[in-house]
Write a protein that holds these residues in place. Structure first.
Motif, PDB file in Angstrom:
ATOM      1  N   LEU A  31      41.421  37.150  41.317  1.00 27.54           N
ATOM      2  CA  LEU A  31      42.032  36.250  40.337  1.00 27.54           C
ATOM      3  C   LEU A  31      42.306  34.864  40.924  1.00 27.54           C
ATOM      4  CD1 LEU A  31      44.487  38.389  38.227  1.00 27.54           C
ATOM      5  CD2 LEU A  31      42.688  36.899  37.389  1.00 27.54           C
ATOM      6  N   LEU A  32      42.561  34.809  42.216  1.00 31.13           N
ATOM      7  CA  LEU A  32      42.813  33.514  42.849  1.00 31.13           C
ATOM      8  C   LEU A  32      41.609  32.581  42.741  1.00 31.13           C
ATOM      9  CD1 LEU A  32      44.914  34.507  45.978  1.00 31.13           C
ATOM     10  CD2 LEU A  32      45.630  32.998  44.110  1.00 31.13           C
ATOM     11  N   PHE A  33      40.394  33.125  42.684  1.00 30.47           N
ATOM     12  CA  PHE A  33      39.221  32.273  42.485  1.00 30.47           C
ATOM     13  C   PHE A  33      39.330  31.517  41.165  1.00 30.47           C
ATOM     14  CE2 PHE A  33      37.234  35.208  45.553  1.00 30.47           C
ATOM     15  CZ  PHE A  33      36.693  34.285  46.433  1.00 30.47           C
ATOM     16  N   HIS A  34      39.791  32.201  40.121  1.00 29.71           N
ATOM     17  CA  HIS A  34      39.972  31.556  38.822  1.00 29.71           C
ATOM     18  C   HIS A  34      41.061  30.485  38.918  1.00 29.71           C
ATOM     19  CE1 HIS A  34      37.518  34.446  36.478  1.00 29.71           C
ATOM     20  NE2 HIS A  34      37.870  35.259  37.451  1.00 29.71           N
ATOM     21  N   GLY A  35      42.128  30.812  39.620  1.00 29.91           N
ATOM     22  CA  GLY A  35      43.222  29.854  39.778  1.00 29.91           C
ATOM     23  C   GLY A  35      42.815  28.628  40.574  1.00 29.91           C
ATOM     24  N   VAL A  68      47.440  31.772  39.910  1.00 31.16           N
ATOM     25  CA  VAL A  68      47.663  31.343  41.296  1.00 31.16           C
ATOM     26  C   VAL A  68      48.920  32.015  41.847  1.00 31.16           C
ATOM     27  CG1 VAL A  68      48.063  29.398  42.861  1.00 31.16           C
ATOM     28  CG2 VAL A  68      46.517  29.115  40.917  1.00 31.16           C
ATOM     29  N   LEU A  69      50.057  31.732  41.238  1.00 25.58           N
ATOM     30  CA  LEU A  69      51.325  32.235  41.766  1.00 25.58           C
ATOM     31  C   LEU A  69      51.414  33.763  41.706  1.00 25.58           C
ATOM     32  CD1 LEU A  69      54.098  31.581  42.935  1.00 25.58           C
ATOM     33  CD2 LEU A  69      54.948  31.387  40.592  1.00 25.58           C
ATOM     34  N   ALA A  83      55.070  40.314  38.713  1.00 24.16           N
ATOM     35  CA  ALA A  83      53.877  39.478  38.858  1.00 24.16           C
ATOM     36  C   ALA A  83      52.687  40.112  38.144  1.00 24.16           C
ATOM     37  CB  ALA A  83      53.554  39.264  40.337  1.00 24.16           C
ATOM     38  N   ALA A  84      52.563  41.424  38.227  1.00 21.52           N
ATOM     39  CA  ALA A  84      51.476  42.116  37.540  1.00 21.52           C
ATOM     40  C   ALA A  84      51.634  42.001  36.023  1.00 21.52           C
ATOM     41  CB  ALA A  84      51.432  43.578  37.965  1.00 21.52           C
ATOM     42  N   LEU A  85      52.853  42.055  35.530  1.00 25.01           N
ATOM     43  CA  LEU A  85      53.097  41.881  34.100  1.00 25.01           C
ATOM     44  C   LEU A  85      52.691  40.470  33.660  1.00 25.01           C
ATOM     45  CD1 LEU A  85      54.148  42.880  31.374  1.00 25.01           C
ATOM     46  CD2 LEU A  85      56.438  42.138  32.099  1.00 25.01           C
TER      47      LEU A  85
END
Length: 144
Positions: A31-35, A68-69, A83-85
């Motif tokens: 997911l960080l790649f998207h961020g 990102v966060l 964070a998962a929610l």
């Protein structure tokens, strides 16, 4: 015969905390790649999508939180369940905004058009329900 093979494999693969770590790191890192893309190119296109649906454009900045966060927090094992929610909510909103018309579609190779989004969503829900496991930034578990 199969029972002994299964029992041997079960003992070898019985590492739920490592499994949680693997799930957390893979979900968060991917997911960080998207961020990072959004950090480089901005969220103006998301703001335009939101405004096209009658919503305020500033909500687009929530993509930084959800991509990102929250993924960074999941990788570190910090406030993992909340964070998962956040990631799950982010995925639902992003899917409704960008891909709402393709729910029944398939790709050229027969895959569901929303399978990537579904994997992220259900991965985030799995992390939310499973928790961080033993391998976290915070060892006492109070913030996971």
């Amino acid at each position: 015969m199969f029972t002994s093979i299964n029992n041997g494999f079960s003992r070898f693969a019985d590492a739920p905390d490592f499994g949680k770590l693997l799930l957390r790191v893979s979900l968060g890192a991917l997911l960080l790649f998207h961020g990072f893309f959004k950090m480089q190119h901005g969220v103006g296109w998301i703001a335009r999508l939101l405004e096209g649906h009658g919503l305020p454009g500033f909500i687009a900045y929530g993509a930084y939180i959800g991509e990102v966060l929250a993924p960074a927090m999941i990788v570190l094992g910090l406030l993992t369940r909340p964070a998962a929610l956040v990631i799950a909510i982010n995925l639902v909103v992003a899917t409704l905004l960008a891909k709402s018309g393709v729910f029944w579609d398939r790709t050229a190779v027969g895959a569901w058009a929303l399978e990537v989004e579904a994997l992220y969503l259900f991965g985030a829900l799995a992390v939310m329900f499973l928790g961080a496991g033993r391998y976290t930034l915070v060892r006492d578990g109070s913030l996971t």
